[in-house]
Scaffold this active site. Structure first.
Site, mmCIF file in Angstrom:
data_model
loop_
_atom_site.group_PDB
_atom_site.id
_atom_site.type_symbol
_atom_site.label_atom_id
_atom_site.label_comp_id
_atom_site.label_asym_id
_atom_site.label_seq_id
_atom_site.Cartn_x
_atom_site.Cartn_y
_atom_site.Cartn_z
ATOM 1 N N PRO A 2 24.196 -21.026 12.914
ATOM 2 C CA PRO A 2 23.206 -20.051 11.555
ATOM 3 C C PRO A 2 22.982 -18.215 12.307
ATOM 4 O O PRO A 2 22.650 -18.044 11.990
ATOM 5 C CB PRO A 2 22.257 -20.635 10.608
ATOM 6 N N GLU A 3 24.026 -17.603 12.116
ATOM 7 C CA GLU A 3 23.666 -15.956 11.998
ATOM 8 C C GLU A 3 24.429 -15.896 10.944
ATOM 9 O O GLU A 3 25.144 -16.229 9.856
ATOM 10 C CB GLU A 3 23.862 -15.889 13.276
ATOM 11 N N LYS A 52 20.473 -13.999 6.215
ATOM 12 C CA LYS A 52 20.689 -15.223 7.040
ATOM 13 C C LYS A 52 20.628 -16.624 5.252
ATOM 14 O O LYS A 52 20.178 -17.504 5.292
ATOM 15 C CB LYS A 52 19.778 -16.015 7.921
ATOM 16 N N ARG A 121 13.156 -7.898 0.814
ATOM 17 C CA ARG A 121 12.113 -7.641 1.463
ATOM 18 C C ARG A 121 13.059 -8.200 3.034
ATOM 19 O O ARG A 121 12.541 -7.980 3.993
ATOM 20 C CB ARG A 121 11.059 -8.916 1.753
ATOM 21 N N ASN A 162 20.254 -14.211 17.716
ATOM 22 C CA ASN A 162 19.946 -13.655 18.912
ATOM 23 C C ASN A 162 21.707 -13.619 19.863
ATOM 24 O O ASN A 162 21.679 -12.645 20.711
ATOM 25 C CB ASN A 162 19.560 -14.925 19.132
ATOM 26 N N ARG A 258 12.758 -15.528 21.709
ATOM 27 C CA ARG A 258 13.815 -15.866 21.921
ATOM 28 C C ARG A 258 14.248 -15.520 22.995
ATOM 29 O O ARG A 258 13.704 -14.699 24.127
ATOM 30 C CB ARG A 258 14.345 -14.947 20.961
#
Length: 269
Positions: A2-3, A52, A121, A162, A258
């Site tokens: 999931p990106e 996401k 946001r 990432n 990360r």
DNA sequence: TAAGTATGTTAAG
DNA sequence: TTAACCTACTTAC
């Protein structure tokens, strides 16, 4: 996986399979039983994605908001749905298709206002055509935080994770530890444009590929490489393997809990 | 069988 | 800064 590209692809996939007709909904696992009961036999009319976050629109009910988190997954199948396997939080189905959602961080019914609050946001998303990279640039160009950390901050830019972070920094030869405010305007524009293109390809192929044609194993007479995340990349999860361009070992470090990957030779200040 | 890992985020300290 | 959370898969013992 999931990106942002995954989420936009899911919006398309859900729209394609379920929009415009009534869906059956259930929560075999039980953790979303109340919500699923409300959705059952309602018409899905649209789908939206920002970063996401995935939103499935239901007239009168509002939106199903899904965030996959680190290991949430949607899986699709054709035809009648078989007995669910594992922990299925939400199953959507009609006569032709079914979709199973497992392990999401968020799966909830929300109102238009709550959806708007989420958009508010989040930073601009390279996959949303009308989003303005200028908003991200204003924050980045004033920040002492490293560009690697800024790229992962969803308030600044939405959808980059990432893999895209590591890869876009490599492709632009940028040291991940460079403070945002030391980035050039031209560099930012180029990175945004590149991210939009890479992520669009990601949506199309449902995987992340970032290696330019001239650096593929075939082009460089290297043995083909099998990537466990499914795409061809320069540095992501290639710690200590030779850089595809300069052959120096790919470096790795912890940054904000990360894993960061980069090539010291190719990415300088 | 247990431990470790993962493309993410939030809340507590 | 750390822990917690959601799940499935791989690796170690």
């Amino acid at each position: 996986m999931p990106e942002g590209h995954t989420i936009h692809r899911l919006a398309e996939d859900c729209l394609h399979r379920f929009a415009g007709r009534t869906v059956r909904a259930g929560s075999p696992q039980g953790k979303f039983s109340d919500g699923a009961a409300l959705l059952d036999r309602q018409v899905m009319y649209g789908a939206d994605a920002h970063g996401k976050h995935l939103f499935l629109g239901f007239e009168a009910l509002g939106w199903v908001h899904v965030h996959l988190g680190l290991y949430g997954k949607f899986s699709f199948g054709a035809g009648r749905a078989p007995a669910p396997v594992g922990q299925v939080r939400l199953r959507l189905s009609n006569d032709d298709h079914y979709a199973d959602l497992r392990g999401p961080t968020a799966c909830e019914l929300i109102t238009d206002a709550e959806k708007n609050a989420i958009h508010d946001r989040l930073g601009p998303d390279p996959l949303r055509d009308s989003d303005d990279p200028e908003r991200a640039w204003r924050r980045i160009s004033r920040s002492r935080t490293t560009i690697a950390a800024l790229l992962m901050d969803q308030k600044i830019i939405a959808g980059v994770g990432n893999v895209y972070r590591a890869e876009v920094l490599f492709r632009h030869g940028i040291d991940p530890y460079r403070p945002g405010r030391d980035l050039g305007r031209r560099q930012w524009d180029a990175m945004w444009t590149d991210l939009a293109a890479l992520m669009r390809e990601g949506v199309r192929h449902n995987r992340i590929d970032t290696v330019r044609p001239e650096h593929t194993p075939e082009a460089m007479s290297r043995p083909p490489r099998v990537d466990d995340h499914g795409g061809e990349v320069y540095v992501y999860r290639r710690a200590n393997l030779p850089c595809l361009i300069c052959a120096a070992p790919v470096r790795t470090a912890d940054l904000g809990a990360r894993n960061l990957f980069w090539c010291e030779g190719c990415q300088r200040g």
